[in-house]
Design a protein around this motif. Structure first.
Motif, PDB file in Angstrom:
ATOM      1  N   ARG A 105       0.836  -1.210   0.000  1.00  0.00           N
ATOM      2  CA  ARG A 105       0.000   0.000   0.000  1.00  0.00           C
ATOM      3  C   ARG A 105       0.865   1.252   0.000  1.00  0.00           C
ATOM      4  O   ARG A 105       0.563   2.229  -0.683  1.00  0.00           O
ATOM      5  CB  ARG A 105      -0.938  -0.011   1.207  1.00  0.00           C
ATOM      6  CG  ARG A 105      -2.010  -1.104   1.140  1.00  0.00           C
ATOM      7  CD  ARG A 105      -3.140  -0.836   2.118  1.00  0.00           C
ATOM      8  NE  ARG A 105      -2.708  -0.926   3.509  1.00  0.00           N
ATOM      9  CZ  ARG A 105      -2.686  -2.057   4.214  1.00  0.00           C
ATOM     10  NH1 ARG A 105      -3.090  -3.196   3.655  1.00  0.00           N
ATOM     11  NH2 ARG A 105      -2.297  -2.060   5.472  1.00  0.00           N
ATOM     12  N   MET A 106       1.955   1.230   0.761  1.00  0.00           N
ATOM     13  CA  MET A 106       2.881   2.380   0.777  1.00  0.00           C
ATOM     14  C   MET A 106       3.433   2.655  -0.615  1.00  0.00           C
ATOM     15  O   MET A 106       3.547   3.802  -1.043  1.00  0.00           O
ATOM     16  CB  MET A 106       4.057   2.103   1.726  1.00  0.00           C
ATOM     17  CG  MET A 106       3.777   2.350   3.180  1.00  0.00           C
ATOM     18  SD  MET A 106       5.326   2.173   4.124  1.00  0.00           S
ATOM     19  CE  MET A 106       4.661   2.134   5.791  1.00  0.00           C
ATOM     20  N   LEU A 107       3.788   1.578  -1.330  1.00  0.00           N
ATOM     21  CA  LEU A 107       4.424   1.731  -2.638  1.00  0.00           C
ATOM     22  C   LEU A 107       3.465   2.241  -3.706  1.00  0.00           C
ATOM     23  O   LEU A 107       3.894   2.604  -4.800  1.00  0.00           O
ATOM     24  CB  LEU A 107       5.053   0.403  -3.077  1.00  0.00           C
ATOM     25  CG  LEU A 107       6.272  -0.036  -2.253  1.00  0.00           C
ATOM     26  CD1 LEU A 107       6.697  -1.448  -2.631  1.00  0.00           C
ATOM     27  CD2 LEU A 107       7.434   0.934  -2.437  1.00  0.00           C
ATOM     28  N   ALA A 148       5.059   9.563  -5.044  1.00  0.00           N
ATOM     29  CA  ALA A 148       6.485   9.331  -4.800  1.00  0.00           C
ATOM     30  C   ALA A 148       6.999  10.015  -3.534  1.00  0.00           C
ATOM     31  O   ALA A 148       7.714   9.404  -2.729  1.00  0.00           O
ATOM     32  CB  ALA A 148       7.295   9.781  -6.001  1.00  0.00           C
ATOM     33  N   ALA A 149       6.667  11.288  -3.331  1.00  0.00           N
ATOM     34  CA  ALA A 149       7.182  12.014  -2.169  1.00  0.00           C
ATOM     35  C   ALA A 149       6.694  11.377  -0.873  1.00  0.00           C
ATOM     36  O   ALA A 149       7.469  11.150   0.068  1.00  0.00           O
ATOM     37  CB  ALA A 149       6.749  13.475  -2.239  1.00  0.00           C
ATOM     38  N   GLU A 150       5.414  11.074  -0.812  1.00  0.00           N
ATOM     39  CA  GLU A 150       4.844  10.454   0.383  1.00  0.00           C
ATOM     40  C   GLU A 150       5.408   9.054   0.588  1.00  0.00           C
ATOM     41  O   GLU A 150       5.717   8.637   1.710  1.00  0.00           O
ATOM     42  CB  GLU A 150       3.317  10.400   0.225  1.00  0.00           C
ATOM     43  CG  GLU A 150       2.593   9.878   1.445  1.00  0.00           C
ATOM     44  CD  GLU A 150       1.093   9.815   1.238  1.00  0.00           C
ATOM     45  OE1 GLU A 150       0.431   9.136   2.051  1.00  0.00           O
ATOM     46  OE2 GLU A 150       0.587  10.406   0.255  1.00  0.00           O
ATOM     47  N   ARG A 151       5.574   8.320  -0.505  1.00  0.00           N
ATOM     48  CA  ARG A 151       6.074   6.946  -0.454  1.00  0.00           C
ATOM     49  C   ARG A 151       7.459   6.886   0.186  1.00  0.00           C
ATOM     50  O   ARG A 151       7.713   6.095   1.098  1.00  0.00           O
ATOM     51  CB  ARG A 151       6.131   6.414  -1.892  1.00  0.00           C
ATOM     52  CG  ARG A 151       6.560   4.987  -2.066  1.00  0.00           C
ATOM     53  CD  ARG A 151       6.843   4.684  -3.550  1.00  0.00           C
ATOM     54  NE  ARG A 151       5.974   5.414  -4.461  1.00  0.00           N
ATOM     55  CZ  ARG A 151       6.279   5.711  -5.709  1.00  0.00           C
ATOM     56  NH1 ARG A 151       7.448   5.353  -6.218  1.00  0.00           N
ATOM     57  NH2 ARG A 151       5.440   6.367  -6.470  1.00  0.00           N
ATOM     58  N   LEU A 152       8.365   7.743  -0.275  1.00  0.00           N
ATOM     59  CA  LEU A 152       9.738   7.691   0.245  1.00  0.00           C
ATOM     60  C   LEU A 152       9.799   8.105   1.715  1.00  0.00           C
ATOM     61  O   LEU A 152      10.561   7.530   2.499  1.00  0.00           O
ATOM     62  CB  LEU A 152      10.658   8.572  -0.598  1.00  0.00           C
ATOM     63  CG  LEU A 152      10.905   8.115  -2.040  1.00  0.00           C
ATOM     64  CD1 LEU A 152      12.039   8.905  -2.666  1.00  0.00           C
ATOM     65  CD2 LEU A 152      11.227   6.632  -2.119  1.00  0.00           C
ATOM     66  N   LYS A 153       8.991   9.088   2.094  1.00  0.00           N
ATOM     67  CA  LYS A 153       8.980   9.504   3.504  1.00  0.00           C
ATOM     68  C   LYS A 153       8.416   8.401   4.394  1.00  0.00           C
ATOM     69  O   LYS A 153       8.927   8.152   5.501  1.00  0.00           O
ATOM     70  CB  LYS A 153       8.177  10.796   3.654  1.00  0.00           C
ATOM     71  CG  LYS A 153       8.928  12.016   3.130  1.00  0.00           C
ATOM     72  CD  LYS A 153       8.073  13.270   3.143  1.00  0.00           C
ATOM     73  CE  LYS A 153       8.848  14.440   2.549  1.00  0.00           C
ATOM     74  NZ  LYS A 153       8.001  15.628   2.330  1.00  0.00           N
ATOM     75  N   LEU A 154       7.376   7.737   3.918  1.00  0.00           N
ATOM     76  CA  LEU A 154       6.796   6.629   4.696  1.00  0.00           C
ATOM     77  C   LEU A 154       7.812   5.503   4.873  1.00  0.00           C
ATOM     78  O   LEU A 154       7.947   4.936   5.965  1.00  0.00           O
ATOM     79  CB  LEU A 154       5.548   6.100   3.990  1.00  0.00           C
ATOM     80  CG  LEU A 154       4.273   6.946   4.095  1.00  0.00           C
ATOM     81  CD1 LEU A 154       3.207   6.416   3.139  1.00  0.00           C
ATOM     82  CD2 LEU A 154       3.738   6.954   5.532  1.00  0.00           C
ATOM     83  N   LEU A 185      13.540  -1.291   2.111  1.00  0.00           N
ATOM     84  CA  LEU A 185      13.188  -0.616   0.863  1.00  0.00           C
ATOM     85  C   LEU A 185      13.801   0.783   0.808  1.00  0.00           C
ATOM     86  O   LEU A 185      14.343   1.193  -0.221  1.00  0.00           O
ATOM     87  CB  LEU A 185      11.665  -0.540   0.715  1.00  0.00           C
ATOM     88  CG  LEU A 185      10.972  -1.835   0.291  1.00  0.00           C
ATOM     89  CD1 LEU A 185       9.459  -1.709   0.430  1.00  0.00           C
ATOM     90  CD2 LEU A 185      11.335  -2.206  -1.149  1.00  0.00           C
ATOM     91  N   TRP A 186      13.696   1.531   1.904  1.00  0.00           N
ATOM     92  CA  TRP A 186      14.308   2.854   1.914  1.00  0.00           C
ATOM     93  C   TRP A 186      15.825   2.742   1.697  1.00  0.00           C
ATOM     94  O   TRP A 186      16.421   3.509   0.940  1.00  0.00           O
ATOM     95  CB  TRP A 186      14.011   3.604   3.206  1.00  0.00           C
ATOM     96  CG  TRP A 186      14.947   4.770   3.394  1.00  0.00           C
ATOM     97  CD1 TRP A 186      15.943   4.902   4.307  1.00  0.00           C
ATOM     98  CD2 TRP A 186      15.003   5.949   2.582  1.00  0.00           C
ATOM     99  NE1 TRP A 186      16.631   6.086   4.138  1.00  0.00           N
ATOM    100  CE2 TRP A 186      16.073   6.755   3.072  1.00  0.00           C
ATOM    101  CE3 TRP A 186      14.284   6.410   1.485  1.00  0.00           C
ATOM    102  CZ2 TRP A 186      16.408   7.979   2.521  1.00  0.00           C
ATOM    103  CZ3 TRP A 186      14.625   7.643   0.927  1.00  0.00           C
ATOM    104  CH2 TRP A 186      15.672   8.411   1.437  1.00  0.00           C
ATOM    105  N   ALA A 228      17.265  14.687  -1.528  1.00  0.00           N
ATOM    106  CA  ALA A 228      18.715  14.896  -1.381  1.00  0.00           C
ATOM    107  C   ALA A 228      19.085  15.109   0.079  1.00  0.00           C
ATOM    108  O   ALA A 228      20.094  14.566   0.572  1.00  0.00           O
ATOM    109  CB  ALA A 228      19.155  16.089  -2.222  1.00  0.00           C
ATOM    110  N   LYS A 229      18.292  15.889   0.799  1.00  0.00           N
ATOM    111  CA  LYS A 229      18.570  16.142   2.223  1.00  0.00           C
ATOM    112  C   LYS A 229      18.449  14.854   3.029  1.00  0.00           C
ATOM    113  O   LYS A 229      19.267  14.589   3.920  1.00  0.00           O
ATOM    114  CB  LYS A 229      17.607  17.205   2.756  1.00  0.00           C
ATOM    115  CG  LYS A 229      17.926  18.606   2.249  1.00  0.00           C
ATOM    116  CD  LYS A 229      16.827  19.603   2.624  1.00  0.00           C
ATOM    117  CE  LYS A 229      17.100  20.961   1.986  1.00  0.00           C
ATOM    118  NZ  LYS A 229      15.961  21.900   2.172  1.00  0.00           N
ATOM    119  N   MET A 230      17.440  14.035   2.730  1.00  0.00           N
ATOM    120  CA  MET A 230      17.272  12.766   3.458  1.00  0.00           C
ATOM    121  C   MET A 230      18.464  11.849   3.217  1.00  0.00           C
ATOM    122  O   MET A 230      18.968  11.189   4.131  1.00  0.00           O
ATOM    123  CB  MET A 230      15.965  12.080   3.035  1.00  0.00           C
ATOM    124  CG  MET A 230      14.702  12.777   3.500  1.00  0.00           C
ATOM    125  SD  MET A 230      13.199  11.755   3.335  1.00  0.00           S
ATOM    126  CE  MET A 230      13.032  11.622   1.576  1.00  0.00           C
TER     127      MET A 230
END
Length: 799
Positions: free
Chosen positions: A324-326, A330-336, A348-349, A400-402
């Motif tokens: 479900r996350m995937l 895109a922005a929400e997915r990577l933060k989750l 995954l991250w 990039a910051k993450m």
């Protein structure tokens, strides 16, 4: 415009890659000579002959038509070096040994033709170092050409220049690889493993390290890193098995041998994983050895367990929460994923972060632009998006910051910071590496446009990356008419284009209405009509779901009316006074096949699947497909010396009754759905260009529609012969009673029903028989079971 005319190619080395490169050249009608060493026993060409014979057995099939293996000319270095003088292109594809390749170059040099291009299909050896073995006269015409395995199916070809390679040589080879071979070309710098394998293998090694770190199993990882992540459905470890674990280990060793901490800050993560070492030592080299990370025992799939060095049951799936996350933006997915508490989310991250980090650090050293990296990963590793595309979509500076925070915290694979251009300057200002002006070239510090070679003028709608500017087929040109089902439009004001917009480009009554109107308009104001819908599939068939409400409300008469309208639409295409050209890409099944065969001409992408598959849902072809089979049999019989229609009818009947599908344009030609007068196009993005030109050429050549002729049918005796073989199949348990019933109805239509052999009939007469058969089945309980089963599960029901 002058062009590089490749009259014949020599492939040196009849190993797995060399033989399959030769096979693909034959697929696209390029004459080829396959060289290898003289055999120590038997015929001197024995090594090449065995390799050619083996091509017929390989899966996936390297040849579009297995019979074309005979077109590959076998040769050996002992007797046939003079054949090299006939070749405009020589592709060396022997084993990855620098000394062997250098020795071979020295042997072939005296026999090379003037103007020949020589290219090495190496996966990572230095092209510049290889070139040093060649005479000065040949060095300017030498480069690397790296095909991905299997060469027929994988889009990517990397071209690698030496400092002395003439630019025109790369341009000529890029045009040949693009238009003739149907490939997507990326130009790589001469660094270990070039672009795709450099990024891809580093990614696989990173994945294996993170698997160990988070304690995940291979089947769970493959579930996470397959389609859910927008990558190849085989995921990570199944892909490794397909590639071959020895091949993967060799590519890893190339990195180990040619890089160091001084040249690659990620070098510490390039160690051969323990599980890979263990499997290779055990001889478990993947799919070719029938055991690797996975092994199939009977119907069971097992996975390797490193602790026990044995296989255990596989099939474990990932946690549904990550699926479900995937699916999130895109922005929400990577933060989750970054903030996930479970190991699967953290894994995954980690692999995504590592891919962004590695691609950014190495972009300047391995590729000209970020476009080359993203295209290489799309075409070479089956990714929906390259690493830079995903990064850009998710918010360039935020991601990039993450990533940098993880590097600073010691969570990344190494402590190398992201390059300065990531945070400052044009990329940061633009919000990514792909812009309307072009893609980022870090060496030049500019956004660089795509190469404007003449070959790319044949691609009206090339495959674009996120952020790139370019025409979109949905809005390009001039729209004449558009609704939810179709768009009728033109690019040049001379040829009309009809694009289907329904799901899977299914043919609904509204689509048929649009087609009828488009034909009428084309006859009035244009030189022809091209049916092309922009993306795959061409058409998956008639829209059964659209017919169901009318069927439920009115009954079978509604179905009969809809089928009758489809049939009349097909005949309208066939007898249009301007040429109708079907530009087929992907699936052309059922009604999609019928649409294609009733066109004046077909322009077909090489890797298209064409067939009449209605039997799979308990029906018969109902929009003229069976009528086409009967008519073609009569035409073929008339052109031969034979008097009996039945031999010409048998193949068409069998194809429809068994729902045979041509799995390439070449195979579809054997089934009679693609004709020798049709055009087969290797590159998917050239399909529309060729189709428009074909329609225009037919019109300007004085095209006239065929006459409506009566033609003979096999009649009741032909039907009796077919039924006799069906009875044997039913009684032998090879087909069910319902299969027998459906096949009998097909036989009745293609033989013309209860008439004398040789009776002359019209298409309308046979189409009436088709409609009657179709409607009798639509109310049959067993057919309804098949239809519902297919709609619910997507799989055929056997009943």
């Amino acid at each position: 415009m002058s062009r590089f005319n490749v009259r014949k190619v020599a492939v040196l080395g009849a190993g797995v890659m060399g033989a399959q490169i030769a096979a693909h050249l034959v697929n696209v009608k390029v004459p080829v000579v396959l060289f290898d060493l003289p055999a120590k026993e038997g015929p001197a060409n024995g090594i090449a002959l065995r390799a050619i014979d083996n091509l017929k057995k390989l899966k996936p099939a390297p040849l579009g038509d297995a019979r074309d293996a005979d077109l590959i000319q076998p040769a050996n270095y002992g007797e046939h070096m003079d054949l090299l003088r006939e070749c405009d292109l020589v592709i060396e594809a022997i084993a990855e040994r620098m000394d062997w390749k250098v020795d071979l170059y020295q042997k072939i040099a005296p026999f090379l033709a003037e103007g020949v291009i020589v290219a090495s299909n190496t996966s990572g050896l230095s092209i510049t170092q290889l070139s040093e073995a060649l005479p000065e006269s040949i060095k300017p015409r030498f480069c690397g050409i790296h095909f991905f395995n299997p060469p027929r199916y994988m889009t990517l070809v990397e071209l690698i220049a030496t400092p002395g390679t003439q630019p025109i040589i790369l341009d000529q080879l890029e045009a040949f690889a693009t238009s003739t071979l149907g490939k997507g070309v990326v130009r790589a710098k001469d660094t270990p493993n070039f672009v795709a394998n450099r990024i891809g293998i580093a990614g696989m090694l990173s994945t294996m390290k993170e698997v160990e770190r988070f304690g995940l199993t291979y089947d769970v990882v493959d579930d996470l890193t397959g389609k859910k992540l927008g990558r190849a459905s085989s995921g990570t470890f199944r892909t490794a098995d397909v590639v071959g674990l020895d091949t993967m280990a060799h590519v890893v060793k190339t990195l180990q041998d040619n890089l160091s901490l001084a040249t690659d800050p990620f070098y510490g993560s390039f160690g051969t994983p323990e599980v890979l070492k263990t499997l290779i030592e055990m001889g478990h080299l993947g799919q070719k050895a029938k055991a690797g990370f996975y092994k199939k025992v009977g119907r069971d799939v097992l996975r390797f367990d490193l602790a026990s060095k044995d296989y255990v049951p596989a099939g474990e799936k990932s946690d549904e929460v990550y699926a479900r996350m995937l699916k999130r933006p895109a922005a929400e997915r990577l933060k989750l994923l970054r903030n996930a508490e479970g190991p699967q989310g953290q894994f995954l991250w980690a692999i995504l972060r590592n891919s962004f980090h590695y691609a950014a650090v190495h972009l300047a050293s391995i590729a000209e632009t970020a476009r080359d990296v993203d295209q290489a990963m799309r075409w070479g590793f089956g990714m929906k998006q390259g690493p830079f595309e995903l990064w850009q979509e998710a918010g360039w500076l935020d991601v990039a910051k993450m990533v940098q925070e993880d590097i600073d915290a010691g969570k990344a694979l190494c402590n190398a910071p992201l390059p300065e251009w990531v945070f400052k300057g044009p990329v940061a200002d633009a919000g990514g590496v792909h812009t309307a002006q072009g893609s980022w070239n870090p060496s030049k510090g500019v956004f660089e446009a795509r190469r404007s070679l003449p070959v790319y003028q044949r691609q009206h709608f090339p495959e674009l990356l996120l952020g790139e500017a370019g025409p979109k087929f949905e809005t390009a040109g001039t729209t004449i008419d558009e609704n939810d089902s179709q768009r009728t439009w033109t690019l040049d004001g001379e040829v009309l284009i009809f694009s289907i917009k329904t799901k899977m480009h299914a043919i609904s009554p509204e689509v048929c209405e649009g087609l009828m109107a488009a034909v009428e308009l084309a006859e009035k104001d244009y030189q022809g009509l091209v049916i092309w819908s922009g993306d795959e599939p061409f058409s998956a068939g008639a829209d059964l779901q659209a017919m169901l409400p009318a069927f439920m409300a009115v009954g079978v008469s509604a179905i009969e009316d809809a089928e009758g309208f489809m049939q009349q639409t097909m005949l309208r295409l066939r007898y249009a006074s301007v040429p109708v050209v079907s530009a087929v890409r992907g699936l052309a099944l059922g009604g999609g096949c019928e649409l294609a065969v009733h066109s004046a001409r077909r322009v077909v992408h090489m890797e298209s699947y064409v067939g009449l598959v209605e039997v799979g849902v308990g029906l018969v072809p109902g929009a003229g497909g069976l009528t086409y089979i009967a008519r073609r049999a009569a035409e073929n019989a008339e052109a031969s010396t034979g008097k009996d229609l039945l031999p010409f009818l048998t193949e068409g009947f069998t194809a429809a009754a068994m729902a045979k599908v041509g799995t390439s344009a070449l195979e579809s030609r054997k089934l009679g759905y693609v004709l020798h007068s049709d055009v087969i196009v290797p590159h998917k993005d050239e399909l529309l260009f060729v189709a428009i030109n074909e329609a225009r050429s037919l019109f300007q050549g004085g095209y006239r529609a065929p006459h409506k002729r009566l033609f003979p049918v096999a009649g009741r005796s032909g039907k009796a012969t077919i039924l006799g073989s069906l009875v044997n199949m039913r009684d032998g348990g090879f087909i069910s009673q319902h299969d027998f019933h459906i096949a009998s109805l097909i036989a009745n239509v293609v033989t013309g029903g209860d008439v004398e052999p040789g009776t002359l009939v019209s298409e309308d007469y046979l189409m009436t028989l088709e409609r009657q058969a179709f409607c009798s089945l639509i109310v049959h309980p067993k057919t309804q079971e098949r239809i519902l089963g297919m709609l619910n599960t997507g799989k055929p029901v056997r009943n």
